[in-house]
Design a protein around this motif. Structure first.
Motif, PDB file in Angstrom:
ATOM      1  N   LEU A  35      37.598  52.087  41.085  1.00  0.00           N
ATOM      2  CA  LEU A  35      36.828  52.751  42.133  1.00  0.00           C
ATOM      3  C   LEU A  35      37.745  53.457  43.126  1.00  0.00           C
ATOM      4  O   LEU A  35      37.429  54.551  43.607  1.00  0.00           O
ATOM      5  N   ALA A  36      38.895  52.849  43.417  1.00  0.00           N
ATOM      6  CA  ALA A  36      39.841  53.459  44.358  1.00  0.00           C
ATOM      7  C   ALA A  36      40.353  54.791  43.830  1.00  0.00           C
ATOM      8  O   ALA A  36      40.573  55.738  44.595  1.00  0.00           O
ATOM      9  N   VAL A  37      40.538  54.881  42.516  1.00  0.00           N
ATOM     10  CA  VAL A  37      40.981  56.134  41.906  1.00  0.00           C
ATOM     11  C   VAL A  37      39.963  57.243  42.148  1.00  0.00           C
ATOM     12  O   VAL A  37      40.310  58.405  42.326  1.00  0.00           O
ATOM     13  N   LYS A  38      38.693  56.865  42.196  1.00  0.00           N
ATOM     14  CA  LYS A  38      37.611  57.826  42.412  1.00  0.00           C
ATOM     15  C   LYS A  38      37.365  58.125  43.887  1.00  0.00           C
ATOM     16  O   LYS A  38      36.542  58.974  44.232  1.00  0.00           O
ATOM     17  N   GLY A  39      38.047  57.426  44.782  1.00  0.00           N
ATOM     18  CA  GLY A  39      37.832  57.646  46.208  1.00  0.00           C
ATOM     19  C   GLY A  39      36.770  56.729  46.799  1.00  0.00           C
ATOM     20  O   GLY A  39      36.155  57.056  47.816  1.00  0.00           O
ATOM     21  N   ILE A  40      36.567  55.563  46.166  1.00  0.00           N
ATOM     22  CA  ILE A  40      35.610  54.569  46.655  1.00  0.00           C
ATOM     23  C   ILE A  40      36.376  53.297  46.966  1.00  0.00           C
ATOM     24  O   ILE A  40      36.959  52.674  46.063  1.00  0.00           O
ATOM     25  N   ALA A  41      36.402  52.901  48.238  1.00  0.00           N
ATOM     26  CA  ALA A  41      37.140  51.701  48.652  1.00  0.00           C
ATOM     27  C   ALA A  41      36.169  50.544  48.854  1.00  0.00           C
ATOM     28  O   ALA A  41      35.110  50.713  49.467  1.00  0.00           O
ATOM     29  N   LEU A  42      36.521  49.372  48.332  1.00  0.00           N
ATOM     30  CA  LEU A  42      35.702  48.176  48.518  1.00  0.00           C
ATOM     31  C   LEU A  42      36.217  47.390  49.709  1.00  0.00           C
ATOM     32  O   LEU A  42      37.425  47.211  49.880  1.00  0.00           O
ATOM     33  N   MET A  43      35.283  46.939  50.545  1.00  0.00           N
ATOM     34  CA  MET A  43      35.633  46.230  51.766  1.00  0.00           C
ATOM     35  C   MET A  43      35.017  44.830  51.715  1.00  0.00           C
ATOM     36  O   MET A  43      33.783  44.677  51.704  1.00  0.00           O
ATOM     37  N   ASP A  44      35.887  43.806  51.648  1.00  0.00           N
ATOM     38  CA  ASP A  44      35.414  42.421  51.628  1.00  0.00           C
ATOM     39  C   ASP A  44      35.302  41.896  53.049  1.00  0.00           C
ATOM     40  O   ASP A  44      36.215  42.059  53.857  1.00  0.00           O
ATOM     41  N   ASN A  45      34.171  41.294  53.364  1.00  0.00           N
ATOM     42  CA  ASN A  45      33.961  40.711  54.684  1.00  0.00           C
ATOM     43  C   ASN A  45      33.100  39.464  54.540  1.00  0.00           C
ATOM     44  O   ASN A  45      32.571  39.186  53.450  1.00  0.00           O
ATOM     45  N   PRO A  46      32.954  38.676  55.603  1.00  0.00           N
ATOM     46  CA  PRO A  46      32.211  37.416  55.503  1.00  0.00           C
ATOM     47  C   PRO A  46      30.779  37.577  54.995  1.00  0.00           C
ATOM     48  O   PRO A  46      30.219  36.637  54.417  1.00  0.00           O
ATOM     49  N   ASP A  47      30.192  38.757  55.193  1.00  0.00           N
ATOM     50  CA  ASP A  47      28.805  38.968  54.760  1.00  0.00           C
ATOM     51  C   ASP A  47      28.706  39.498  53.331  1.00  0.00           C
ATOM     52  O   ASP A  47      27.613  39.792  52.842  1.00  0.00           O
ATOM     53  N   GLY A  48      29.847  39.677  52.677  1.00  0.00           N
ATOM     54  CA  GLY A  48      29.830  40.208  51.324  1.00  0.00           C
ATOM     55  C   GLY A  48      30.760  41.406  51.195  1.00  0.00           C
ATOM     56  O   GLY A  48      31.604  41.666  52.058  1.00  0.00           O
ATOM     57  N   THR A  49      30.580  42.155  50.110  1.00  0.00           N
ATOM     58  CA  THR A  49      31.427  43.318  49.832  1.00  0.00           C
ATOM     59  C   THR A  49      30.625  44.599  50.015  1.00  0.00           C
ATOM     60  O   THR A  49      29.527  44.727  49.486  1.00  0.00           O
ATOM     61  N   THR A  50      31.193  45.512  50.780  1.00  0.00           N
ATOM     62  CA  THR A  50      30.570  46.827  50.964  1.00  0.00           C
ATOM     63  C   THR A  50      31.556  47.888  50.467  1.00  0.00           C
ATOM     64  O   THR A  50      32.688  47.570  50.066  1.00  0.00           O
TER      65      THR A  50
END
Length: 401
Positions: free
Chosen positions: A369-384
């Motif tokens: 996803l990062a290669v495509k320009g989509i960053a995953l953000m992990d936080n206490p409420d889940g991943t966005t």
């Protein structure tokens, strides 16, 4: 242009509708002895205007006649330029005291600006390529028509380069604003444009536009998060003061804004100065220490007000930050060639992999996803997820700085 937050011009005059004003100005120049007529053509005599070249700094003896157009042997001086051209087959023409013809390439600008702005006005703009001869000729003919003619400031913008090469149709690297905003949010493009001082050459590249888009998301997401918290706190008893550190931060930012904009509109310096107040805002919004800070809501309110005020002046403040955040994400998905539903499925697959301690698969999904320009953000409420500069472009940005 409206999508770029550009205000519409008050007047958009056409030359064909101002022939009378053009003829009147040419008459005045002739009456003042600064032009002459030859066979239905009217030429401006540069020898009658001693200040010719004052804008560009060029001297008459340095100009080499015949480089741009063939020299007319009838001219008194090779540098003399046409105010009125006699009619030629296939060209539009109008009646004049010197016979049928059309205006020269420079006189219409002087005549129309005088009609709507008067002989003296504050700012005249254009590209660097217009300094000579176009704007030089405008000054000469305007002053010859009216001795009180005066422009306060001449503002000339630099050229656009594409990947460090001059943009031109012949090189095949020419594109329109419409083509750019098909893939990028108009405010990301505006942010990119303001990131270079207007007089400097602008280097357009997909990498730099991706970086500007990423910066735009950070700005508007920060404001959206702040607005959301302030709305939740609406009705709370707030104090009239903020943290001392934040007062200093706001003071520095405001001083940088006033100084930079007063110094020939250095918008790039203002955008760089946004870093500190935005970082302070995000610390207060998301860090454990920031959430416990005294006067947190009051401080956020003061920061949001100052940042929004500056962005408004720069034409970068939308009516709804939440909508812009959503639109930036939609554009990122379009560039990535993926739907949000597919991203959410990837997130679920990654969550399952992490649950099963298959960290190799988890990392692979994140990287895909990062290669495509989509960053995953992990936080206490889940991943966005959020838009980001594609992985390969991040490496290019690092190597270019």
């Amino acid at each position: 242009m409206a999508s770029l937050h550009c205000l519409p011009p008050s007047v958009e005059p056409r030359v064909s509708e101002h022939i009378n004003q053009i003829i009147d100005m040419i008459k005045q120049i002739l009456d003042n002895g600064c032009a002459y007529v030859i066979d239905g053509d009217v030429y401006f005599s540069v020898d009658k205007f001693p200040d010719y070249g004052r804008l560009s700094g060029r001297k008459l003896e340095d100009n080499r006649a015949g480089e741009r157009v063939a020299v007319d042997s009838r001219k008194q001086n090779p540098a003399d330029f046409a105010l009125w051209k006699s009619t030629k087959p296939g060209e539009p023409s109008w009646e004049s005291p010197w016979g049928p013809g059309r205006p020269g390439w420079h006189i219409e600008c002087s005549a129309m600006s005088a009609t709507y702005l008067g002989h003296s006005f504050d700012i005249h703009g254009g590209g660097m390529d217009l300094v000579f001869p176009h704007h030089e000729n405008e000054i000469a003919q305007s002053c010859a028509a009216c001795s009180k003619s005066q422009v306060g400031y001449w503002m000339h913008n630099g050229f656009v380069n594409v990947n460090s090469e001059k943009m031109s149709k012949s090189l095949g690297n020419f594109f329109t604003i419409r083509q750019v905003i098909d893939l990028y949010h108009p405010l990301a493009l505006r942010l990119f444009l303001l990131g270079t001082h207007y007089r400097s050459p602008m280097n357009y590249s997909t990498v730099l536009l991706e970086s500007a888009s990423d910066r735009a998301f950070y700005i508007y997401q920060s404001l959206h998060d702040c607005e959301k918290l302030l709305l939740q706190s609406h009705g709370s008893q707030l104090k009239d003061t903020v943290a001392v550190e934040t007062q200093d931060c706001i003071r520095r930012f405001h001083a940088a804004f006033r100084t930079s904009m007063s110094d020939d509109l250095h918008t790039n310096v203002v955008l760089a100065a946004l870093t500190e107040p935005l970082k302070t805002m995000n610390d207060l919004l998301h860090t454990r220490k920031g959430k416990k800070q005294a006067l947190r809501i009051e401080t956020l309110q003061a920061l949001e007000k100052e940042v929004s005020s500056v962005l408004s002046i720069l034409g970068l403040m939308p009516s709804n930050c939440s909508e812009v955040v959503g639109q930036l994400k939609s554009k990122a998905l379009l560039r990535a060639g993926i739907t949000e539903e597919e991203v959410l499925i990837k997130i679920e697959d990654r969550n399952s992999a992490r649950k099963n301690k298959d960290y190799e698969k988890s990392d692979k999904i994140r990287e895909e996803l990062a290669v495509k320009g989509i960053a995953l953000m992990d936080n206490p409420d889940g991943t966005t997820w959020r838009p980001s500069v594609p992985l390969e472009m991040q490496e290019l940005l690092i190597s270019s700085t």
